[in-house]
Write a protein that holds these residues in place. Structure first.
Motif: not given
Length: 134
Positions: A45-60
């Motif tokens: 889960d931590i690895q998924d959170a670190l590679t989440a695309p939402m973090l790159a785009r920002g929180v909507p």
């Protein structure tokens, strides 16, 4: 060849000890796996959170936070203006009447009657659950 000569009882006990040792080994492996499974899930889960695309785009939705804050800050002023429009006391300038008394205060309990020695002796013979008067 005397060092290889082992009695039958010793051989049977050695085999039983090896079987018990294997059972204990499998139980320890099973318990260790049960302990490590949640840790593996947490790590994934931590690895998924670190590679989440939402973090790159920002929180909507962060662009609407400013408008929401302005609306929330304007509510008290709008409420006071509405109360003044209705000509009701606002709590700041007008005097708010005190609420009426709901019920009179309860009277003090009557003092307990004095116990005689016979009453105290009779109560001491009762079980504890009957002695308690709560």
């Amino acid at each position: 060849m005397t060092f290889l000569a082992v009695g039958t009882a010793v051989t049977v006990l050695a085999v039983i000890g090896l079987v018990i040792g294997l059972v204990v080994l499998f139980v320890v492996i099973w318990l260790l796996n049960d302990v490590l499974a949640p840790l593996r899930r947490t790590s994934s889960d931590i690895q998924d959170a670190l590679t989440a695309p939402m973090l790159a785009r920002g929180v909507p939705g962060t662009d609407q936070l400013g408008a929401t804050r302005r609306l929330a800050e304007s509510v008290p002023d709008l409420a006071l203006a509405y109360l003044q429009k209705l000509s009701l006391p606002s709590g700041n300038g007008g005097a708010v009447p005190a609420p009426a008394a709901v019920a009179p205060a309860p009277a003090a309990p009557a003092p307990a009657p004095a116990q005689t020695a016979a009453d105290a002796d009779a109560e001491s013979r009762l079980p504890a659950w009957k002695r308690y008067r709560g």
